[in-house]
Write a protein that holds these residues in place. Structure first.
Motif, PDB file in Angstrom:
ATOM      1  N   ARG A  44      -7.517   3.314   0.561  1.00 54.31           N
ATOM      2  CA  ARG A  44      -7.460   4.025   1.840  1.00 54.31           C
ATOM      3  C   ARG A  44      -6.759   3.188   2.899  1.00 54.31           C
ATOM      4  O   ARG A  44      -5.980   3.713   3.691  1.00 54.31           O
ATOM      5  CB  ARG A  44      -8.863   4.395   2.316  1.00 54.31           C
ATOM      6  N   LEU A  45      -7.026   1.903   2.924  1.00 56.54           N
ATOM      7  CA  LEU A  45      -6.378   1.034   3.901  1.00 56.54           C
ATOM      8  C   LEU A  45      -4.867   1.002   3.669  1.00 56.54           C
ATOM      9  O   LEU A  45      -4.084   1.062   4.619  1.00 56.54           O
ATOM     10  CB  LEU A  45      -6.975  -0.370   3.838  1.00 56.54           C
ATOM     11  N   ARG A  46      -4.449   0.956   2.401  1.00 55.28           N
ATOM     12  CA  ARG A  46      -3.017   0.994   2.097  1.00 55.28           C
ATOM     13  C   ARG A  46      -2.395   2.316   2.521  1.00 55.28           C
ATOM     14  O   ARG A  46      -1.285   2.342   3.072  1.00 55.28           O
ATOM     15  CB  ARG A  46      -2.788   0.758   0.603  1.00 55.28           C
ATOM     16  N   LEU A  47      -3.080   3.419   2.265  1.00 55.16           N
ATOM     17  CA  LEU A  47      -2.556   4.725   2.666  1.00 55.16           C
ATOM     18  C   LEU A  47      -2.459   4.833   4.187  1.00 55.16           C
ATOM     19  O   LEU A  47      -1.453   5.307   4.722  1.00 55.16           O
ATOM     20  CB  LEU A  47      -3.428   5.852   2.105  1.00 55.16           C
ATOM     21  N   PHE A  48      -3.497   4.384   4.882  1.00 55.87           N
ATOM     22  CA  PHE A  48      -3.492   4.418   6.349  1.00 55.87           C
ATOM     23  C   PHE A  48      -2.335   3.577   6.881  1.00 55.87           C
ATOM     24  O   PHE A  48      -1.590   4.005   7.774  1.00 55.87           O
ATOM     25  CB  PHE A  48      -4.834   3.912   6.888  1.00 55.87           C
ATOM     26  N   SER A  49      -2.147   2.392   6.315  1.00 54.81           N
ATOM     27  CA  SER A  49      -1.071   1.509   6.728  1.00 54.81           C
ATOM     28  C   SER A  49       0.290   2.136   6.444  1.00 54.81           C
ATOM     29  O   SER A  49       1.217   2.033   7.258  1.00 54.81           O
ATOM     30  CB  SER A  49      -1.201   0.164   6.000  1.00 54.81           C
ATOM     31  N   ALA A  50       0.418   2.799   5.302  1.00 62.11           N
ATOM     32  CA  ALA A  50       1.688   3.448   4.954  1.00 62.11           C
ATOM     33  C   ALA A  50       2.036   4.545   5.954  1.00 62.11           C
ATOM     34  O   ALA A  50       3.191   4.674   6.365  1.00 62.11           O
ATOM     35  CB  ALA A  50       1.619   4.014   3.535  1.00 62.11           C
ATOM     36  N   VAL A  51       1.050   5.314   6.358  1.00 64.67           N
ATOM     37  CA  VAL A  51       1.289   6.371   7.342  1.00 64.67           C
ATOM     38  C   VAL A  51       1.615   5.750   8.696  1.00 64.67           C
ATOM     39  O   VAL A  51       2.587   6.130   9.356  1.00 64.67           O
ATOM     40  CB  VAL A  51       0.080   7.325   7.452  1.00 64.67           C
ATOM     41  N   ALA A  52       0.801   4.795   9.122  1.00 61.47           N
ATOM     42  CA  ALA A  52       0.972   4.189  10.448  1.00 61.47           C
ATOM     43  C   ALA A  52       2.325   3.503  10.594  1.00 61.47           C
ATOM     44  O   ALA A  52       2.912   3.512  11.673  1.00 61.47           O
ATOM     45  CB  ALA A  52      -0.151   3.197  10.719  1.00 61.47           C
ATOM     46  N   SER A  53       2.848   2.928   9.519  1.00 63.50           N
ATOM     47  CA  SER A  53       4.087   2.169   9.602  1.00 63.50           C
ATOM     48  C   SER A  53       5.317   2.959   9.171  1.00 63.50           C
ATOM     49  O   SER A  53       6.430   2.439   9.233  1.00 63.50           O
ATOM     50  CB  SER A  53       3.979   0.901   8.749  1.00 63.50           C
ATOM     51  N   HIS A  54       5.136   4.195   8.764  1.00 64.33           N
ATOM     52  CA  HIS A  54       6.249   5.001   8.271  1.00 64.33           C
ATOM     53  C   HIS A  54       7.194   5.390   9.409  1.00 64.33           C
ATOM     54  O   HIS A  54       6.762   5.603  10.544  1.00 64.33           O
ATOM     55  CB  HIS A  54       5.724   6.260   7.581  1.00 64.33           C
ATOM     56  N   ASP A  55       8.485   5.455   9.104  1.00 67.72           N
ATOM     57  CA  ASP A  55       9.484   5.858  10.101  1.00 67.72           C
ATOM     58  C   ASP A  55       9.100   7.187  10.742  1.00 67.72           C
ATOM     59  O   ASP A  55       8.701   8.120  10.043  1.00 67.72           O
ATOM     60  CB  ASP A  55      10.866   6.000   9.453  1.00 67.72           C
ATOM     61  N   GLY A  56       9.189   7.265  12.045  1.00 69.83           N
ATOM     62  CA  GLY A  56       8.894   8.493  12.759  1.00 69.83           C
ATOM     63  C   GLY A  56       7.419   8.736  12.987  1.00 69.83           C
ATOM     64  O   GLY A  56       7.037   9.748  13.561  1.00 69.83           O
ATOM     65  N   GLY A  57       6.574   7.842  12.506  1.00 67.79           N
ATOM     66  CA  GLY A  57       5.145   7.969  12.754  1.00 67.79           C
ATOM     67  C   GLY A  57       4.427   8.997  11.913  1.00 67.79           C
ATOM     68  O   GLY A  57       3.254   9.289  12.143  1.00 67.79           O
ATOM     69  N   GLU A  58       5.117   9.565  10.922  1.00 65.14           N
ATOM     70  CA  GLU A  58       4.453  10.482  10.003  1.00 65.14           C
ATOM     71  C   GLU A  58       5.027  10.282   8.618  1.00 65.14           C
ATOM     72  O   GLU A  58       6.139   9.787   8.459  1.00 65.14           O
ATOM     73  CB  GLU A  58       4.599  11.938  10.444  1.00 65.14           C
ATOM     74  N   ALA A  59       4.227  10.636   7.617  1.00 68.46           N
ATOM     75  CA  ALA A  59       4.658  10.448   6.239  1.00 68.46           C
ATOM     76  C   ALA A  59       4.238  11.639   5.403  1.00 68.46           C
ATOM     77  O   ALA A  59       3.130  12.156   5.545  1.00 68.46           O
ATOM     78  CB  ALA A  59       4.040   9.182   5.660  1.00 68.46           C
ATOM     79  N   CYS A  60       5.159  12.052   4.546  1.00 73.62           N
ATOM     80  CA  CYS A  60       4.859  13.084   3.565  1.00 73.62           C
ATOM     81  C   CYS A  60       4.020  12.434   2.468  1.00 73.62           C
ATOM     82  O   CYS A  60       4.245  11.274   2.112  1.00 73.62           O
ATOM     83  CB  CYS A  60       6.167  13.622   2.993  1.00 73.62           C
ATOM     84  N   VAL A  61       3.094  13.176   1.930  1.00 74.53           N
ATOM     85  CA  VAL A  61       2.277  12.631   0.849  1.00 74.53           C
ATOM     86  C   VAL A  61       3.166  12.165  -0.304  1.00 74.53           C
ATOM     87  O   VAL A  61       2.844  11.189  -0.985  1.00 74.53           O
ATOM     88  CB  VAL A  61       1.199  13.646   0.393  1.00 74.53           C
ATOM     89  N   CYS A  62       4.305  12.794  -0.477  1.00 73.12           N
ATOM     90  CA  CYS A  62       5.227  12.398  -1.547  1.00 73.12           C
ATOM     91  C   CYS A  62       5.795  11.000  -1.330  1.00 73.12           C
ATOM     92  O   CYS A  62       6.211  10.344  -2.281  1.00 73.12           O
ATOM     93  CB  CYS A  62       6.349  13.417  -1.695  1.00 73.12           C
ATOM     94  N   ASP A  63       5.806  10.526  -0.077  1.00 74.41           N
ATOM     95  CA  ASP A  63       6.365   9.214   0.241  1.00 74.41           C
ATOM     96  C   ASP A  63       5.348   8.077   0.186  1.00 74.41           C
ATOM     97  O   ASP A  63       5.736   6.911   0.203  1.00 74.41           O
ATOM     98  CB  ASP A  63       6.970   9.217   1.648  1.00 74.41           C
ATOM     99  N   ILE A  64       4.076   8.387   0.159  1.00 71.70           N
ATOM    100  CA  ILE A  64       3.051   7.340   0.258  1.00 71.70           C
ATOM    101  C   ILE A  64       2.092   7.313  -0.921  1.00 71.70           C
ATOM    102  O   ILE A  64       1.141   6.541  -0.918  1.00 71.70           O
ATOM    103  CB  ILE A  64       2.232   7.486   1.562  1.00 71.70           C
ATOM    104  N   SER A  65       2.316   8.138  -1.929  1.00 73.87           N
ATOM    105  CA  SER A  65       1.324   8.280  -2.999  1.00 73.87           C
ATOM    106  C   SER A  65       1.419   7.213  -4.084  1.00 73.87           C
ATOM    107  O   SER A  65       0.612   7.204  -5.011  1.00 73.87           O
ATOM    108  CB  SER A  65       1.412   9.672  -3.622  1.00 73.87           C
ATOM    109  N   ASP A  66       2.347   6.277  -3.965  1.00 72.50           N
ATOM    110  CA  ASP A  66       2.499   5.227  -4.966  1.00 72.50           C
ATOM    111  C   ASP A  66       1.596   4.037  -4.631  1.00 72.50           C
ATOM    112  O   ASP A  66       2.055   2.983  -4.197  1.00 72.50           O
ATOM    113  CB  ASP A  66       3.957   4.781  -5.053  1.00 72.50           C
ATOM    114  N   VAL A  67       0.295   4.229  -4.811  1.00 73.22           N
ATOM    115  CA  VAL A  67      -0.673   3.174  -4.509  1.00 73.22           C
ATOM    116  C   VAL A  67      -1.502   2.802  -5.734  1.00 73.22           C
ATOM    117  O   VAL A  67      -2.553   2.183  -5.609  1.00 73.22           O
ATOM    118  CB  VAL A  67      -1.599   3.578  -3.330  1.00 73.22           C
ATOM    119  N   GLY A  68      -1.018   3.200  -6.912  1.00 73.49           N
ATOM    120  CA  GLY A  68      -1.670   2.773  -8.147  1.00 73.49           C
ATOM    121  C   GLY A  68      -2.818   3.637  -8.618  1.00 73.49           C
ATOM    122  O   GLY A  68      -3.565   3.230  -9.503  1.00 73.49           O
TER     123      GLY A  68
END
Length: 117
Positions: A44-68
């Motif tokens: 969850r912390l990795r996902l939150f960080s991925a969203v928070a740091s993603h370009d434009g301040g938002e992330a598609c689930v398709c862009d952040i789902s590679d967390v193992g």
């Protein structure tokens, strides 16, 4: 859902003053604990960080789902982050886009700040 979880979901952002300002009320402690509980899981912390740091301040689930973990597990963790008031989501066609809930990072920083030596 327990009463504590329902109370934690009522506010979309942390509510609390800096921890060294005054003791938290019971309601503030419930909301804050739900936030930290959600962030206490490494995925969850990795996902939150991925969203928070993603370009434009938002992330598609398709862009952040590679967390193992599997896609259903990613969805479960994102749901927990939304329930804790940390993320918001919007469906656009077949994809869901996530944003950090308004003021969450600023409120977290304010609450935990003021401790620099």
């Amino acid at each position: 859902m327990s009463n504590m979880e329902a109370l934690a979901q009522q506010t979309a952002e942390p509510c609390c003053p800096p921890l060294n300002e005054r003791p938290l009320s019971a309601e503030e402690a419930v909301r804050t604990a739900a936030m930290f509980k959600a962030l206490g899981d490494p995925v969850r912390l990795r996902l939150f960080s991925a969203v928070a740091s993603h370009d434009g301040g938002e992330a598609c689930v398709c862009d952040i789902s590679d967390v193992g973990v599997s896609q259903p597990t990613v969805s479960h963790h994102l749901k927990k982050l939304r329930e804790a008031g940390l993320l918001t989501s919007e469906r656009r066609g077949t994809w869901v886009y996530y944003r950090v809930a308004p003021s969450v990072l600023a409120a977290m920083g304010k609450m935990l700040g003021q401790y620099a030596a």
